[in-house]
Design a protein around this motif. Structure first.
Motif, mmCIF file in Angstrom:
data_model
loop_
_atom_site.group_PDB
_atom_site.id
_atom_site.type_symbol
_atom_site.label_atom_id
_atom_site.label_comp_id
_atom_site.label_asym_id
_atom_site.label_seq_id
_atom_site.Cartn_x
_atom_site.Cartn_y
_atom_site.Cartn_z
ATOM 1 N N THR A 130 -0.074 7.369 1.007
ATOM 2 C CA THR A 130 -0.335 6.064 0.390
ATOM 3 C C THR A 130 -0.610 5.009 1.450
ATOM 4 O OG1 THR A 130 1.098 6.561 -1.474
ATOM 5 C CG2 THR A 130 0.657 4.235 -1.029
ATOM 6 N N VAL A 131 0.269 4.985 2.442
ATOM 7 C CA VAL A 131 0.164 3.962 3.485
ATOM 8 C C VAL A 131 -1.120 4.150 4.299
ATOM 9 C CG1 VAL A 131 1.211 3.318 5.649
ATOM 10 C CG2 VAL A 131 2.623 3.507 3.621
ATOM 11 N N ILE A 154 -5.764 2.987 -6.751
ATOM 12 C CA ILE A 154 -4.506 3.180 -7.464
ATOM 13 C C ILE A 154 -4.594 4.395 -8.368
ATOM 14 C CG2 ILE A 154 -3.022 2.201 -9.257
ATOM 15 C CD1 ILE A 154 -3.527 -0.546 -7.959
ATOM 16 N N TRP A 201 13.739 3.765 -1.690
ATOM 17 C CA TRP A 201 13.179 4.567 -2.764
ATOM 18 C C TRP A 201 13.622 6.026 -2.663
ATOM 19 C CZ3 TRP A 201 11.450 4.585 -7.376
ATOM 20 C CH2 TRP A 201 10.844 3.456 -7.911
ATOM 21 N N ALA A 246 3.951 11.588 -0.049
ATOM 22 C CA ALA A 246 3.236 10.608 -0.857
ATOM 23 C C ALA A 246 3.268 9.241 -0.181
ATOM 24 C CB ALA A 246 3.854 10.527 -2.244
ATOM 25 N N GLN A 247 4.421 8.880 0.368
ATOM 26 C CA GLN A 247 4.526 7.594 1.068
ATOM 27 C C GLN A 247 3.543 7.532 2.236
ATOM 28 O OE1 GLN A 247 8.714 7.618 2.098
ATOM 29 N NE2 GLN A 247 9.233 6.270 0.386
ATOM 30 N N ALA A 281 -1.681 10.969 -2.797
ATOM 31 C CA ALA A 281 -0.301 11.369 -3.050
ATOM 32 C C ALA A 281 -0.133 12.651 -3.880
ATOM 33 C CB ALA A 281 0.450 10.210 -3.676
ATOM 34 N N ALA A 332 3.331 2.494 -6.190
ATOM 35 C CA ALA A 332 2.961 3.797 -6.745
ATOM 36 C C ALA A 332 3.260 4.915 -5.760
ATOM 37 C CB ALA A 332 1.484 3.807 -7.120
ATOM 38 N N GLY A 333 3.330 4.602 -4.467
ATOM 39 C CA GLY A 333 3.598 5.610 -3.459
ATOM 40 C C GLY A 333 5.023 5.561 -2.949
ATOM 41 N N ALA A 334 5.909 4.867 -3.678
ATOM 42 C CA ALA A 334 7.333 4.810 -3.334
ATOM 43 C C ALA A 334 7.597 4.143 -1.996
ATOM 44 C CB ALA A 334 7.965 6.201 -3.366
ATOM 45 N N VAL A 335 6.751 3.201 -1.601
ATOM 46 C CA VAL A 335 7.023 2.411 -0.400
ATOM 47 C C VAL A 335 7.407 1.014 -0.866
ATOM 48 C CG1 VAL A 335 6.107 1.553 1.776
ATOM 49 C CG2 VAL A 335 5.307 3.734 0.869
ATOM 50 N N ALA A 395 -4.304 7.505 -6.390
ATOM 51 C CA ALA A 395 -2.919 7.747 -5.996
ATOM 52 C C ALA A 395 -2.108 8.298 -7.165
ATOM 53 C CB ALA A 395 -2.277 6.463 -5.478
ATOM 54 N N ASN A 425 7.871 13.199 -1.967
ATOM 55 C CA ASN A 425 7.928 11.746 -1.904
ATOM 56 C C ASN A 425 7.615 11.209 -0.507
ATOM 57 O OD1 ASN A 425 8.492 10.769 -4.546
ATOM 58 N ND2 ASN A 425 10.485 11.760 -4.410
#
Lengths: 438, 438
Positions: free
Chosen positions: A322-323, A245, B274, A318-319, A411, B248-251, A248, A315
């Protein structure tokens, strides 16, 4: 889990557990801590001490008489003692080590010898090992005798005379087995184990995967040297999640437990490294804009959409990162395969770009008073989101393949990288359109 | 934990565990899955089935003969059965429920009645409860008899005749106790327990805090109805961490396990919400720039620093919100207090702004060919980072206080909100400076 709810739980959990006493002592002023601690009886004291914060543990070490300290440290379980020693100044550790009984000293020095964040550091040496030739009833007697000296009595280990691990059985197996049968007959010979140098995250994954209460740890010669129990593993899982976290959120990994206790300069130091990288990358964006300022001079309103475009690209990127990073860390992405995962993210990026364009392009037409800005915004938006999603998915996967930590491609990095590319795409598209339409 | 390392662990873990068989079956083509599954003996089959992916479980239900299915579902432990039913179509669930034995039907219907993500849904009803008047040796005999029907035999529960929970003891206590003494004498009367409606995250925290292997669950009348075991809790901790990381990653939060299995449109749907919020907020930034375009017309180079400034502000804000949200979720921030936490983050933001300004201002002077751009950039940079850190720390805390999920105020939202404010500060500063210097 809000603060309010938590108080509710605490009411439910009103009985006095060692960890609750430890927390209560932690909130006292320093001088009172030692006083309160002395009120506990000896067994309680050791249990409570193991739950105290490192800073409170140190304060107590300073204030208690040296024979009290020695008693305490001598009686702690080896894994908790090692965790305490990790926090203490080297001089204090040496002095305490010298004063321990030979057996405890040997064990502690051994554990301190393993690298941190490995199974060797996490394990305890207090487990019950049996021999194959024992009968079930003999084994039960042995378990009863050694119950108080062992971290767990529910997982039992069987070793041969060279201390090689040959089998495993649970207390449940022992309790339901015929008392006359031999351990060699009831034990399981296929044992899942880890080595002393196995990374703590892999240890946690193994325990989680197999729903074990404990996992045996063997050395390079496959001799059983310790066990890791599930309670330690839960803390590892939380620690690793915090690390992901933080990565990220562009905060450097470190001692996550202590973020709120550390001083302002430690906090700033852990954040400036990432910020410096990001500002440097953004310096590139500045250069790109400065080099393409001709088109901006002609149509100033183009500027108004720069934050929106790089925001959308950032964004989406970042998504994706993150995933993918979380998927790598929970090992769920492996099922899909490398190229399919990237292709899917790229497609999703394009799809999201198109969906946003449906709303953004009319807005740009109205705001930009004509087709030039709207077309430039629309084309760039889809190009940027597709690129961002592809980069967000592929860079962590690439890093992982190269044996580097995929969290480095998290991210904030992807966001900044797409800024540069996004601005370049946008301004180049605009000046090309200006040449054709303007 | 890279893919390469993981293969290494798998080699170490070579013995065949149910979860490994489950994974192997999961990789087979659908037609072969049922075939392979039939090769297992009955006990193995149930264990393996509980570890299979929901999609594979469903496929098997479709392909196995209905008496095979019924055997399987009847023998599953109640908590795993409920988790399977959650995934199945309502029609299939009703049919299966109707065909279960009355006892299993009652238990399953009861568990299905609790809200998802509560202790009631997570718990199993297969535990061992004792009475106070039993002797230790009688109790041991009882444990031995019921060992195979119970999820754990290591935590034992004592109830009175109304089934109220009166005490708890571990198998360890039982094993070391004098066989003649009564359960009422050896048990612990202060029991930590949760209610059926307790949130699963609080259940996880309690088990983690007290290092328990299982936690008793009582209903509103304080009768013991089930237990939650540590292996289920590990999955909850991972699930909650994934949720925080996704936020945190907008998902959007959802069924995190299935992200890589769900199709493109499900993936896009979970991300567009988001993105729509963020694009809307960025529309405001566009407006701010469009309304202040006079100053940009005069000094086009000001534009070049917009991405850098909003990038820096966004990153500092993201760091603060990441740290605060994680601190709330692991409950480490409580030690510091609300206002001290915000003040500390604000100071850290200012400090970070100043550190960045040291490098950025000379760069802006050179790039912007004069003091105007450099001064505007310097002043805004420090103002933006301070503001971003304050907002990043205070908004999640405020949401938490209001009983809302602080993760809604996560990094992407803070980043976008600081974009608007950042651009406004920058352009206003620049036009004020232009009035004075230009």
């Amino acid at each position: 889990l809000s603060a309010g709810n938590y108080d509710g739980v605490k009411l439910l959990l009103s009985p006095v557990q060692p960890v609750d006493i430890a927390q209560a002592i932690g909130t006292l002023p320093m001088i009172l801590q030692a006083l309160a601690f002395r009120l506990l009886n000896k067994n309680e004291a050791i249990e409570v001490y193991e739950y105290l914060d490192p800073s409170v543990q140190q304060n107590l070490l300073d204030r208690l008489r040296s024979n009290e300290v020695l008693d305490l440290v001598e009686e702690m379980s080896p894994d908790d003692r090692v965790r305490l020693f990790d926090e203490l100044p080297a001089k204090v550790v040496r002095r305490l080590l010298a004063e321990l009984s030979p057996e405890e000293r040997r064990v502690t020095a051994q554990l301190l010898g393993y690298e941190s964040e490995t199974a060797g550091r996490l394990m305890t040496t207090e487990f019950i090992d049996l021999k194959e030739f024992l009968s079930v009833s003999q084994a039960l007697k042995l378990v009863r005798q050694r119950a108080t000296f062992s971290e767990t009595i529910y997982s039992l280990y069987v070793t041969d005379k060279e201390r090689h691990l040959t089998g495993i059985l649970s207390l449940r197996d022992l309790v339901v087995a015929d008392p006359e049968s031999l351990i060699g007959e009831v034990m399981t010979r296929e044992v899942v184990n880890v080595r002393t140098d196995t990374d703590q995250e892999e240890v946690a994954r193994a325990i989680q995967r197999y729903d074990f209460l404990a996992l045996p740890v063997v050395d390079l010669e496959k001799r059983l040297v310790g066990i890791v129990t599930v309670d330690d593993v839960i803390d590892v899982i939380e620690q690793e999640a915090t690390r992901d976290i933080y990565a990220a959120g562009a905060v450097q990994a470190g001692d996550e437990d202590d973020y709120f206790q550390s001083n302002l300069f430690v906090v700033a130091r852990r954040r400036i490294v990432w910020l410096a990288v990001l500002v440097l990358a953004n310096g590139l964006t500045t250069q790109v804009i400065a080099m393409n300022d001709e088109v901006l001079k002609q149509v100033v309103l183009l500027t108004a959409f720069i934050p929106l475009l790089i925001g959308a690209g950032g964004n989406v990127g970042a998504q994706s990162s993150t995933v993918v990073i979380r998927g790598l860390s929970t090992q769920r992405i492996q099922r899909l395969g490398l190229f399919r995962a990237i292709a899917k993210e790229a497609l999703a990026g394009a799809l999201l770009g198109v969906s946003m364009a449906v709303f953004v392009v009319p807005f740009a037409w109205w705001q930009g008073q004509g087709p030039l800005v709207a077309t430039a915004v629309g084309i760039s938006l889809i190009a940027i989101t597709t690129l961002a999603a592809t980069a967000g998915a592929s860079l962590p996967l690439l890093f992982d393949r190269m044996g580097l930590d995929p969290a480095l491609m998290s991210a904030p990095f992807i966001t900044t990288a797409t800024d540069v590319a996004g601005v370049l795409i946008y301004l180049k598209t605009a000046s090309w359109l200006l040449g054709r339409l303007g």
